[in-house]
Design a protein around this motif. Sequence first.
Motif, PDB file in Angstrom:
ATOM      1  N   ALA A  42       8.482  11.840  -1.434  1.00 24.22           N
ATOM      2  CA  ALA A  42       8.689  11.515  -0.125  1.00 24.22           C
ATOM      3  C   ALA A  42       9.896  10.603   0.245  1.00 24.22           C
ATOM      4  N   GLY A  43      10.509  10.260  -0.864  1.00 20.96           N
ATOM      5  CA  GLY A  43      11.743   9.465  -0.712  1.00 20.96           C
ATOM      6  C   GLY A  43      11.690   8.115  -0.343  1.00 20.96           C
ATOM      7  N   GLN A  44      10.379   7.482  -0.763  1.00 18.75           N
ATOM      8  CA  GLN A  44       9.871   5.969  -0.392  1.00 18.75           C
ATOM      9  C   GLN A  44       9.565   5.285  -1.678  1.00 18.75           C
ATOM     10  N   HIS A  45       9.377   3.974  -1.578  1.00 13.34           N
ATOM     11  CA  HIS A  45       8.973   3.205  -2.675  1.00 13.34           C
ATOM     12  C   HIS A  45       7.781   2.422  -2.446  1.00 13.34           C
ATOM     13  N   TYR A  46       6.700   2.675  -3.360  1.00  7.29           N
ATOM     14  CA  TYR A  46       5.548   2.118  -3.253  1.00  7.29           C
ATOM     15  C   TYR A  46       5.404   0.695  -3.929  1.00  7.29           C
ATOM     16  N   THR A  47       4.706  -0.163  -3.407  1.00  5.90           N
ATOM     17  CA  THR A  47       4.465  -1.456  -4.229  1.00  5.90           C
ATOM     18  C   THR A  47       3.080  -1.634  -3.994  1.00  5.90           C
ATOM     19  N   TYR A  48       2.201  -1.868  -5.351  1.00  2.15           N
ATOM     20  CA  TYR A  48       1.181  -2.039  -5.092  1.00  2.15           C
ATOM     21  C   TYR A  48       0.492  -3.536  -4.527  1.00  2.15           C
ATOM     22  N   GLY A  49       1.267  -4.546  -5.174  1.00  2.00           N
ATOM     23  CA  GLY A  49       0.734  -5.668  -4.627  1.00  2.00           C
ATOM     24  C   GLY A  49       1.034  -6.578  -6.100  1.00  2.00           C
ATOM     25  N   ASP A  50       0.525  -7.920  -5.560  1.00  2.00           N
ATOM     26  CA  ASP A  50       0.659  -9.036  -6.676  1.00  2.00           C
ATOM     27  C   ASP A  50      -0.279  -8.877  -7.922  1.00  2.00           C
ATOM     28  N   TRP A  51      -0.096  -9.194  -9.097  1.00  2.00           N
ATOM     29  CA  TRP A  51      -1.026  -8.673 -10.328  1.00  2.00           C
ATOM     30  C   TRP A  51      -2.251  -9.365 -10.090  1.00  2.00           C
ATOM     31  N   PRO A  52      -2.324 -10.740  -9.719  1.00  2.00           N
ATOM     32  CA  PRO A  52      -3.911 -11.198  -9.943  1.00  2.00           C
ATOM     33  C   PRO A  52      -4.609 -11.053  -8.744  1.00  2.00           C
ATOM     34  N   THR A  53      -3.871 -11.129  -7.698  1.00  2.00           N
ATOM     35  CA  THR A  53      -4.673 -10.983  -6.471  1.00  2.00           C
ATOM     36  C   THR A  53      -5.186  -9.795  -6.159  1.00  2.00           C
ATOM     37  N   GLN A  54      -4.395  -8.785  -6.202  1.00  2.00           N
ATOM     38  CA  GLN A  54      -4.608  -7.301  -5.835  1.00  2.00           C
ATOM     39  C   GLN A  54      -5.435  -6.663  -6.877  1.00  2.00           C
ATOM     40  N   TRP A  55      -5.085  -6.638  -8.108  1.00  2.00           N
ATOM     41  CA  TRP A  55      -5.824  -6.402  -9.449  1.00  2.00           C
ATOM     42  C   TRP A  55      -7.379  -6.585  -9.086  1.00  2.00           C
ATOM     43  N   PHE A  56      -7.644  -7.857  -9.107  1.00  2.00           N
ATOM     44  CA  PHE A  56      -8.823  -8.461  -9.248  1.00  2.00           C
ATOM     45  C   PHE A  56      -9.879  -8.055  -7.954  1.00  2.00           C
ATOM     46  N   TYR A  57      -9.077  -7.916  -6.790  1.00  2.00           N
ATOM     47  CA  TYR A  57      -9.694  -7.271  -5.567  1.00  2.00           C
ATOM     48  C   TYR A  57     -10.144  -6.001  -5.931  1.00  2.00           C
ATOM     49  N   GLU A  58      -9.584  -5.217  -6.584  1.00  2.00           N
ATOM     50  CA  GLU A  58      -9.911  -3.913  -7.100  1.00  2.00           C
ATOM     51  C   GLU A  58     -11.058  -4.019  -8.270  1.00  2.00           C
ATOM     52  N   PHE A  59     -10.700  -5.047  -8.945  1.00  2.00           N
ATOM     53  CA  PHE A  59     -12.032  -5.242  -9.828  1.00  2.00           C
ATOM     54  C   PHE A  59     -13.420  -5.138  -9.401  1.00  2.00           C
ATOM     55  N   PHE A  60     -13.738  -5.865  -8.370  1.00  2.00           N
ATOM     56  CA  PHE A  60     -14.936  -5.929  -7.930  1.00  2.00           C
ATOM     57  C   PHE A  60     -15.520  -4.553  -7.147  1.00  2.00           C
ATOM     58  N   LYS A  61     -14.816  -4.079  -6.603  1.00  2.00           N
ATOM     59  CA  LYS A  61     -14.855  -2.754  -6.048  1.00  2.00           C
ATOM     60  C   LYS A  61     -15.265  -1.740  -7.213  1.00  2.00           C
ATOM     61  N   ASP A  62     -14.256  -1.887  -8.215  1.00  2.00           N
ATOM     62  CA  ASP A  62     -14.499  -0.709  -9.346  1.00  2.00           C
ATOM     63  C   ASP A  62     -15.737  -0.965 -10.169  1.00  2.00           C
ATOM     64  N   VAL A  63     -16.106  -2.301 -10.375  1.00  2.00           N
ATOM     65  CA  VAL A  63     -17.339  -2.576 -11.015  1.00  2.00           C
ATOM     66  C   VAL A  63     -18.523  -2.017 -10.251  1.00  2.00           C
ATOM     67  N   GLN A  64     -18.516  -2.237  -9.118  1.00  2.00           N
ATOM     68  CA  GLN A  64     -19.401  -1.749  -8.317  1.00  2.00           C
ATOM     69  C   GLN A  64     -19.832  -0.139  -8.377  1.00  2.00           C
TER      70      GLN A  64
END
Length: 298
Positions: free
Chosen positions: A125-147
Amino acid sequence: MTGMENGTPAALPVPVAESPRRGLAAAFWSLLFLGTAAGNVLAQWMRALRDAQPFPAAATSIEEFSSALASLGLLVLLHAGARRWPLHADTWRRRIGIYVLGGVAWWLLHVSGMVLLRKLAFALAGQHYTYGDWPTQWFYEFFKDVQTYSLLVIAVHAAAWFGRQRQGEAHLLAPPDEGPPVEPVERPQHFLVRKLGKEFLVATADVEYAQAAGNYVNLRVRGHDYPLRITMAVLEQRLDPAVFLRPHRSWLINRDQLRSIQPLDGGEALLHMADGASVPCSRRQLPLLRQALGGAAG
């Protein structure tokens, strides 16, 4: 007894009854994950409409559906792992560590997969995507993914258990508590099948072929597969060698159900059974099979 023509090696046959079930399971999981993603997009749109906020439809859709697609891909691996390491009352303590490590792997692979999909979609789409900071964003997903992973492990094994109950599980007949057995227990003429709380006997002579599947051997009887918890080597010892032949380390066949032998390049062969299935025969076992058949296969 020989095939009409030579051919190239084919993939190992899948029991006929499994293909429709797998198709239905794939449709169910796809509808669940993609439907959930669509529902999440709709919920966010309604929230933005309620709060009179702008709604980035494209970005929201990419984020939700990338997560769903990454989960669907990993679900294939989870199903394979559940077949390879099934959880039973006598095995779960030994295998629970495998599933704990699997939860960590699910988290890392899910986040990596969805981020990659998002970057690709935004780049197109001609845009750039940034996921977020490594520790905060990734561990936020960790708890959702484990569930999510835990619920999927429970669901996959529950579905497998229900499938076994519906299809039925075979058991070797045990010696009776009192009195002599009605048939030789070491070479039983029947298998005890438990299905939906009922028990009935399946004649050994009705077994068309058997295929090893992890800790089980699937007995094929009139279009149904009955898992029997035993190794192929032990099962071979229990069956009559004049009736059951072993063309491959993972297969046993009832010679009365064999219809033709199709030689393949390399010395292997495919054995065509009465129900239309094709069973592999290894190069080492092919001469022994022909000898056991009385040299009729030339």
